[in-house]
Structure formats: C-alpha cells, structure tokens
Design an enzyme around this catalytic site. Structure first.
Site, short mmCIF file in Angstrom:
data_model
loop_
_atom_site.label_atom_id
_atom_site.label_comp_id
_atom_site.label_asym_id
_atom_site.label_seq_id
_atom_site.Cartn_x
_atom_site.Cartn_y
_atom_site.Cartn_z
CE1 TYR A 1 -3.39 2.67 0.18
CE2 TYR A 1 -2.92 2.98 2.52
CZ TYR A 1 -3.59 3.36 1.37
OH TYR A 1 -4.45 4.44 1.41
CG ASP B 1 5.02 3.57 2.02
OD1 ASP B 1 5.04 4.11 3.15
OD2 ASP B 1 4.02 3.55 1.30
CE LYS C 1 -0.38 5.10 8.34
NZ LYS C 1 -1.81 5.20 8.23
C1 LIG Z 1 2.38 2.11 3.97
C2 LIG Z 1 1.49 3.28 3.73
N1 LIG Z 1 1.83 4.17 2.79
C3 LIG Z 1 1.08 5.26 2.55
C4 LIG Z 1 -0.08 5.51 3.24
C5 LIG Z 1 -0.91 6.71 2.91
O1 LIG Z 1 -0.85 7.65 3.92
P1 LIG Z 1 -2.02 8.73 4.08
O2 LIG Z 1 -3.23 7.98 4.56
O3 LIG Z 1 -1.48 9.71 5.06
O4 LIG Z 1 -2.24 9.33 2.73
C6 LIG Z 1 -0.48 4.63 4.24
C7 LIG Z 1 -1.70 4.87 5.03
O5 LIG Z 1 -2.15 4.06 5.79
C8 LIG Z 1 0.32 3.47 4.47
O6 LIG Z 1 -0.06 2.56 5.39
#
Ligand SMILES: Cc1ncc(COP(=O)(O)O)c(C=O)c1O
Length: 424
Positions: free
Chosen positions: A137, A232, A260
């Site tokens: 993700y 990420d 986060k």
């Molecule tokens: C691994 C990862 N990358 C990116 C994101 C996207 O972040 P945001 O919800 O702040 O756009 C998330 C959100 O949960 C995530 O878990």
C-alpha cells in the site's frame, strides 16, 4: 445501549456522507475523544484503542506534552506557507534519526509523499516505470493503487488497478512483483532495468515481515542495476525503531517516505533520502529540465511539526521502544496462546508494534498467502471484540506507548471471551 446521540449522528452521516462514512471505516462507531491508549464513542462506551487513528498516535491520544506543543503553536498562528522554525527543526530531527535521510521535503499525507518519491526517482533516473509489490500500500494516487488488493491474480509483472477512475494508460507504468520472492524480483529488475525508475516497497508489508535476507538482497540488486530503492515508511517510520524499518532491519534505501507518527496526530508527511535525489526538488541545484515541481499549502505546517517534534522527543527517551515492543510481544504471545488453546487454526503475524491474527495455519509471506486468511472469521472476531470494548482496524493491531498493564488485561479478557463466542 445505543444512545440517541450516536444514532442521530450515524443517521446524519448517512445523509451527508457517501456510504455514511469518511471512507476509512464503517460509520457505525462515532468517536468522541481519546486519552492514552483508549477512546470513547458518542455513547460514552470506552474501547482499548488498537486503531490509534490508523497509526499516528504512537505515544497515545492527547499526550499532555504533544497537546501543549500544539496549543502553543495554535495561539501564535496556525500556518504560514513560508519556512518556520518547527518545520526546520523537525526536518533536522528526521535527518538525525533516519539512516537514508540527508534531506527532507514535507507534504501533508502519506499518499502525497509516495507520489512524489516515485516522481523523484523518475526525475533522477529519467526513466518512467516503477516496480511495486502485490498487496503493498502506497496511498491513493493513480500509480499507487495498482495490485494493492487485486480481485483476480494477474501474471507478474502485470498491474491490476484497484479503483475505478484510474487511466488505463497508467497500468503500463507500474510493474508488480511478489513480496518476499527475491528470484522473481531479481529477474524483473534485470529485464526492465533500462526503463525502471525505482522500486517502492513497504519493508514490512501491511503485517507481513520481510523474509530473512529479502530486503538486503533487494538493496543489492537495485544498486547493481542502478535503480533507486524507495522504502515506504509511512507506517514503520519511528515505529519499529526510532530510525524506522531501515534501522530495525538494517537495510538502507535511497529514498523513504514518512507520515503518521511524524505529524503527532496532525496532517504531515515527508519524502526524505539521499541528497543527490532530493536535489531534484531544487531548481537551482538541477536546472529547469530536471526540476521536480512540488508545493503544498500546508506543507511543513507549524502546528503539525510542533506536535511531531514533541512526539519524537517522547520516543527518544530511554526505554520507549523497549516498552512498545514488550507490550506488543506480550499481546502477540497471549493471543497466539488463546487461539492455540481453543484449537483454532490461526497464527499471529507481524512485529510487536503492529500485528494481527491470520485465520489460516499456512505460512504467510506475501499477498497471495494472505488470501488464505478466513475473512468471515476476521470480521466476526473483530465484531465480537468491538462489543467487548476493543477498537481496531480490519487487519491490524497498532500498539502504543500509552497502553497500560490494565489495557493488556482488558484485551486478554476480551480475546478470551470473543474466542469462546467464536467457537460457540
Ligand atoms: C504504507 C502506507 N503508505 C502510505 C499511506 C498513505 O498515507 P495517508 O493515509 O497519510 O495518505 C499509508 C496509510 O495508511 C500506508 O499505510
């Protein structure tokens, strides 16, 4: 007992929000407040909170120091667009903490951070394609929403868009590989090296740990082929360890994204990494043709940066990560034991700060392995736990520094009772 307050809000939400929800969770619980490791809903029902706002609240809700830092900023003006001391200091703290971080560019969400990290890799290599992992993700951009949760399996490296509204043409810009399968990844990288701008990976994919040696091999192969490696770390940053997954697993990428935890519960995220790639955010450093355009109204917002700085200060204190890991380890082994004693075919998967149960006895190393998880059982278990005062995301328990021995005891009792009901 549902009160009219919560029911009334749920009805209003159904009228004014598509699906009655902000889009993140079903709209059947409306949270009013959080303190430490607990939240309460509009009926006053209290939950041990393993949702943690989807992860940011690592030091707990309404931590007095984070609250004081944010309040001090709010009283002096909430956003400036121009540079401010707190954003600069937060960037400095990130550079000091995160192994690959030589420079930092702030944005407001993890989705943006991932979008711009991929753009930076393209600007740097002058190539177009990005390789991601099935089930990984990386937020909501058109590029990221490929093969996150494909309904049908495509042959690797074919990408399957996860959403309506994504241009067909973008499918060809993304290559997809199986997580933890280094042989397949290596052959894809070698085959596509001349068109590959970068590899983006969640070093700890959702709740699946990397197989021993997987990240190190990915590092070696990307480096050998001149392909930037992007971690990420929106979830793992400042969570698995102060230096994130790259410190925890001992593998340093070229770029990483953060979110986060670094915003302390406010909207803030970042792209960080090697100076030669980050230079593309600077027109003067790379010239007009190689310049990567990126601005955002709230980027480096002082309230969010102050809350982030206060959060990092708490996390730097001796024993903070030991405590988070000890709580998580205790919870993981408790849950595994209760499931084992009940004779349920299940396993607890993850790392102590972030894990969940998978209702399958087969080892889980990638997205397709995760499909063996019995989702009917998952939803029943989560619903039984919700009734018993446990709040969590569908497939994650986030552990907080604020979770107490009492929260752990309450959770154990709820698990024992819910497992009994599952078997009934
Ligand atoms: C691994 C990862 N990358 C990116 C994101 C996207 O972040 P945001 O919800 O702040 O756009 C998330 C959100 O949960 C995530 O878990």
């Amino acid at each position: 007992m549902a009160s009219q307050v919560q029911d009334g809000l749920i009805e209003t939400a159904k009228r004014v929000l598509p699906g009655g929800t902000f889009g993140n969770l079903p709209g059947d619980v409306v949270i009013r407040e959080g303190r430490g490791g607990r939240v309460s809903d509009e009926d006053g029902k209290e939950y041990v909170d393993f949702l943690l706002g989807s992860g940011p609240m690592l030091v707990g809700h309404a931590h007095p120091e984070v609250t004081a830092a944010a309040q001090a900023r709010v009283a002096q003006g909430t956003t400036f667009f121009a540079n401010n001391r707190w954003g600069i200091e937060l960037a400095e703290a990130i550079v000091a903490a995160v192994p690959c971080a030589q420079q930092v560019r702030f944005v407001s969400t993890g989705s943006e951070a991932d979008l711009y990290a991929m753009r930076a890799a393209r600007a740097f290599t002058k190539r177009d394609k990005i390789l991601k992992f099935e089930g990984g993700y990386h937020g909501m951009s058109d590029y990221s929403l490929m093969s996150l949760a494909p309904k049908r399996s495509a042959n690797f490296p074919g990408a399957v868009p996860d959403s309506a509204g994504i241009p067909r043409s973008l499918r060809d810009e993304m290559l997809v590989a199986p997580f933890n399968d280094i042989a397949v990844v290596e052959s894809l990288i070698r085959e596509h090296r001349d068109e590959l701008a970068g590899v983006i990976v969640e070093p700890f994919q959702r709740i699946i740990p990397p197989a021993p040696g997987f990240l190190a091999a990915l590092r070696r192969i990307t480096a050998e082929n001149g392909v930037p490696l992007i971690f990420d770390e929106v979830v793992t940053g400042f969570r698995l360890a102060y230096g994130g997954a790259q410190e925890y697993y001992g593998v340093e990428p070229d770029l990483c994204t953060l979110g986060k935890v670094i915003g302390g519960g406010f909207p803030l995220a970042a792209i960080s990494g090697k100076a030669e790639i980050m230079a593309h955010f600077d027109r003067n450093a790379v010239g007009e043709d190689a310049f990567l355009m990126q601005i955002g109204t709230l980027s480096g917002n002082p309230v969010a940066a102050s809350a982030g700085l206060a959060t990092l200060e708490i996390l730097r204190r001796p024993g903070a990560y030991e405590q988070i890991h000890a709580t998580g380890r205790e919870l993981m082994s408790m849950l595994a034991q209760l499931l084992r004693e009940a004779g349920i075919a299940a396993q607890v998967v993850g790392e102590p700060p972030l894990f969940d149960v998978v209702f399958s006895a087969e080892p889980v190393t990638d997205y397709r392995g995760m499909l063996k998880n019995d989702m009917t059982m998952v939803r029943r278990f989560n619903a039984l736990l919700r009734e018993r005062g446990i709040l969590k995301g569908e497939q994650k328990y986030y552990v907080s520094l604020a979770h107490t021995a009492d929260d752990v005891r309450h959770t154990r009792d709820a698990w024992a009772s819910a497992i009994k009901a599952l078997k009934a």
